[in-house]
Scaffold this motif. Sequence first.
Motif, PDB file in Angstrom:
ATOM      1  N   GLY A  15      26.268  -3.670  11.712  1.00  0.00           N
ATOM      2  CA  GLY A  15      26.580  -2.722  10.639  1.00  0.00           C
ATOM      3  C   GLY A  15      25.402  -1.817  10.331  1.00  0.00           C
ATOM      4  O   GLY A  15      24.554  -1.536  11.178  1.00  0.00           O
ATOM      5  N   ASN A  16      25.365  -1.339   9.099  1.00  0.00           N
ATOM      6  CA  ASN A  16      24.258  -0.492   8.643  1.00  0.00           C
ATOM      7  C   ASN A  16      23.013  -1.369   8.541  1.00  0.00           C
ATOM      8  O   ASN A  16      22.999  -2.341   7.796  1.00  0.00           O
ATOM      9  N   TRP A  17      21.952  -1.009   9.279  1.00  0.00           N
ATOM     10  CA  TRP A  17      20.790  -1.877   9.366  1.00  0.00           C
ATOM     11  C   TRP A  17      19.521  -1.067   9.168  1.00  0.00           C
ATOM     12  O   TRP A  17      19.270  -0.104   9.881  1.00  0.00           O
ATOM     13  N   LEU A  18      18.721  -1.461   8.183  1.00  0.00           N
ATOM     14  CA  LEU A  18      17.385  -0.905   7.984  1.00  0.00           C
ATOM     15  C   LEU A  18      16.424  -1.873   8.654  1.00  0.00           C
ATOM     16  O   LEU A  18      16.137  -2.946   8.135  1.00  0.00           O
ATOM     17  N   GLU A  19      15.969  -1.508   9.856  1.00  0.00           N
ATOM     18  CA  GLU A  19      15.134  -2.393  10.661  1.00  0.00           C
ATOM     19  C   GLU A  19      13.687  -2.319  10.192  1.00  0.00           C
ATOM     20  O   GLU A  19      13.101  -1.246  10.108  1.00  0.00           O
ATOM     21  N   LEU A  20      13.116  -3.478   9.895  1.00  0.00           N
ATOM     22  CA  LEU A  20      11.732  -3.569   9.435  1.00  0.00           C
ATOM     23  C   LEU A  20      10.852  -4.143  10.533  1.00  0.00           C
ATOM     24  O   LEU A  20      11.343  -4.747  11.484  1.00  0.00           O
TER      25      LEU A  20
ATOM     26  N   ASP B  86       0.811  -1.220   0.000  1.00  0.00           N
ATOM     27  CA  ASP B  86       0.000   0.000   0.000  1.00  0.00           C
ATOM     28  C   ASP B  86       0.843   1.269   0.000  1.00  0.00           C
ATOM     29  O   ASP B  86       0.304   2.368   0.101  1.00  0.00           O
ATOM     30  N   GLY B  87       2.170   1.133  -0.067  1.00  0.00           N
ATOM     31  CA  GLY B  87       3.052   2.296  -0.103  1.00  0.00           C
ATOM     32  C   GLY B  87       3.394   2.860   1.266  1.00  0.00           C
ATOM     33  O   GLY B  87       3.939   3.953   1.364  1.00  0.00           O
ATOM     34  N   ARG B  88       3.101   2.129   2.339  1.00  0.00           N
ATOM     35  CA  ARG B  88       3.432   2.577   3.691  1.00  0.00           C
ATOM     36  C   ARG B  88       4.832   2.110   4.065  1.00  0.00           C
ATOM     37  O   ARG B  88       5.224   0.979   3.763  1.00  0.00           O
ATOM     38  N   ASN B  89       5.568   2.958   4.765  1.00  0.00           N
ATOM     39  CA  ASN B  89       6.905   2.627   5.226  1.00  0.00           C
ATOM     40  C   ASN B  89       6.801   1.526   6.276  1.00  0.00           C
ATOM     41  O   ASN B  89       6.006   1.627   7.202  1.00  0.00           O
ATOM     42  N   VAL B  90       7.615   0.479   6.145  1.00  0.00           N
ATOM     43  CA  VAL B  90       7.569  -0.647   7.072  1.00  0.00           C
ATOM     44  C   VAL B  90       8.766  -0.667   8.011  1.00  0.00           C
ATOM     45  O   VAL B  90       9.058  -1.697   8.622  1.00  0.00           O
ATOM     46  N   ALA B  91       9.453   0.467   8.146  1.00  0.00           N
ATOM     47  CA  ALA B  91      10.551   0.544   9.105  1.00  0.00           C
ATOM     48  C   ALA B  91       9.981   0.444  10.511  1.00  0.00           C
ATOM     49  O   ALA B  91       8.844   0.842  10.776  1.00  0.00           O
ATOM     50  N   ALA B  92      10.768  -0.109  11.428  1.00  0.00           N
ATOM     51  CA  ALA B  92      10.337  -0.233  12.820  1.00  0.00           C
ATOM     52  C   ALA B  92      10.017   1.151  13.377  1.00  0.00           C
ATOM     53  O   ALA B  92      10.687   2.128  13.034  1.00  0.00           O
ATOM     54  N   PRO B  93       9.001   1.262  14.237  1.00  0.00           N
ATOM     55  CA  PRO B  93       8.569   2.576  14.723  1.00  0.00           C
ATOM     56  C   PRO B  93       9.655   3.373  15.458  1.00  0.00           C
ATOM     57  O   PRO B  93       9.693   4.582  15.360  1.00  0.00           O
ATOM     58  N   ASP B  94      10.534   2.704  16.180  1.00  0.00           N
ATOM     59  CA  ASP B  94      11.566   3.413  16.924  1.00  0.00           C
ATOM     60  C   ASP B  94      12.884   3.517  16.160  1.00  0.00           C
ATOM     61  O   ASP B  94      13.884   3.977  16.699  1.00  0.00           O
ATOM     62  N   ALA B  95      12.896   3.103  14.892  1.00  0.00           N
ATOM     63  CA  ALA B  95      14.109   3.141  14.067  1.00  0.00           C
ATOM     64  C   ALA B  95      14.009   4.269  13.049  1.00  0.00           C
ATOM     65  O   ALA B  95      12.968   4.895  12.879  1.00  0.00           O
ATOM     66  N   GLU B  96      15.107   4.516  12.365  1.00  0.00           N
ATOM     67  CA  GLU B  96      15.110   5.504  11.282  1.00  0.00           C
ATOM     68  C   GLU B  96      14.178   5.011  10.175  1.00  0.00           C
ATOM     69  O   GLU B  96      14.212   3.840   9.820  1.00  0.00           O
ATOM     70  N   PRO B  97      13.361   5.889   9.595  1.00  0.00           N
ATOM     71  CA  PRO B  97      12.438   5.450   8.539  1.00  0.00           C
ATOM     72  C   PRO B  97      13.132   5.164   7.209  1.00  0.00           C
ATOM     73  O   PRO B  97      12.563   4.508   6.348  1.00  0.00           O
TER      74      PRO B  97
ATOM     75  N   ILE C 200      24.411  -2.822   3.448  1.00  0.00           N
ATOM     76  CA  ILE C 200      23.264  -2.524   4.295  1.00  0.00           C
ATOM     77  C   ILE C 200      22.504  -3.810   4.567  1.00  0.00           C
ATOM     78  O   ILE C 200      22.176  -4.560   3.647  1.00  0.00           O
ATOM     79  N   ALA C 201      22.227  -4.062   5.836  1.00  0.00           N
ATOM     80  CA  ALA C 201      21.409  -5.195   6.232  1.00  0.00           C
ATOM     81  C   ALA C 201      19.959  -4.720   6.310  1.00  0.00           C
ATOM     82  O   ALA C 201      19.683  -3.622   6.798  1.00  0.00           O
ATOM     83  N   VAL C 202      19.041  -5.541   5.802  1.00  0.00           N
ATOM     84  CA  VAL C 202      17.619  -5.212   5.826  1.00  0.00           C
ATOM     85  C   VAL C 202      16.875  -6.400   6.405  1.00  0.00           C
ATOM     86  O   VAL C 202      17.071  -7.526   5.945  1.00  0.00           O
ATOM     87  N   GLY C 203      16.063  -6.156   7.418  1.00  0.00           N
ATOM     88  CA  GLY C 203      15.282  -7.235   7.993  1.00  0.00           C
ATOM     89  C   GLY C 203      14.708  -6.880   9.345  1.00  0.00           C
ATOM     90  O   GLY C 203      14.948  -5.799   9.881  1.00  0.00           O
ATOM     91  N   THR C 204      13.961  -7.839   9.908  1.00  0.00           N
ATOM     92  CA  THR C 204      13.303  -7.611  11.199  1.00  0.00           C
ATOM     93  C   THR C 204      14.186  -7.997  12.372  1.00  0.00           C
ATOM     94  O   THR C 204      13.969  -7.528  13.481  1.00  0.00           O
ATOM     95  N   GLY C 205      15.174  -8.855  12.160  1.00  0.00           N
ATOM     96  CA  GLY C 205      16.059  -9.299  13.235  1.00  0.00           C
ATOM     97  C   GLY C 205      17.302  -8.424  13.334  1.00  0.00           C
ATOM     98  O   GLY C 205      17.747  -7.826  12.356  1.00  0.00           O
ATOM     99  N   LEU C 206      17.868  -8.347  14.524  1.00  0.00           N
ATOM    100  CA  LEU C 206      19.053  -7.541  14.784  1.00  0.00           C
ATOM    101  C   LEU C 206      20.217  -7.995  13.910  1.00  0.00           C
ATOM    102  O   LEU C 206      20.506  -9.189  13.812  1.00  0.00           O
ATOM    103  N   MET C 207      20.873  -7.028  13.238  1.00  0.00           N
ATOM    104  CA  MET C 207      22.003  -7.331  12.365  1.00  0.00           C
ATOM    105  C   MET C 207      23.100  -6.292  12.586  1.00  0.00           C
ATOM    106  O   MET C 207      22.796  -5.129  12.867  1.00  0.00           O
TER     107      MET C 207
END
Length: 190
Positions: A149-154, A112-123, A140-147
């Motif tokens: 380095g550079n991490w885009l938390e979902l 639906d075009g909504r950002n899925v970044a974690a609420p307390d993380a950078e969008p 860049i690591a992307v995912g829901t689990g802790l990683m």
Amino acid sequence: MRFVLYLLMMIAVALSVGFGLSYYALTDGRLFGAVQVGPWIAWPDVGAAAPNPYTRSLLSREASLQLGQAEGLRFTASVDADDRPLSRDCSYRIRGKTPLATGWTLVALDADGRNVAAPDAEPAMRSSGLARPNSGAIDIAVGTGLMPGNWLELTGDGPFTLVLSLYDTAVFSGFSSDESMPTISRGNCS
């Protein structure tokens, strides 16, 4: 009688092929108006004063604010390097070089075009906020689990799309190789 039957069959085939290609062009259209580099897809005519008809259909479908040609270019990826759909049940690594640009952002969006970044993380990940090796490549690591380095938390589950927006770039002048865009490799899945 045989002639009429053949004529009706030819008309049916012509109509189904014609309507099928029209439907594809207006709903997907990547074959006609988009440029694909690896898993990344861009529509270079989006910001043009007079975009081609396929780009106009994309703009009508998305109904979202787009970058102008002088402002930048947006690449999207909904599959990884092995052509598997991106899922929040898996972790991913985005590695490699980005095309020359003044800056860029990377965000993850749902259907639906909504950002899925974690609420307390950078969008979004920004080019100015990355730790990089001397080569200038990104990792860049992307995912829901802790990683590390550079991490885009979902957050959440389900499919998602990565959007890489390049700002102030002339990316399509001499841009043709898959190595010019970062790769998206799948890691562990839950």
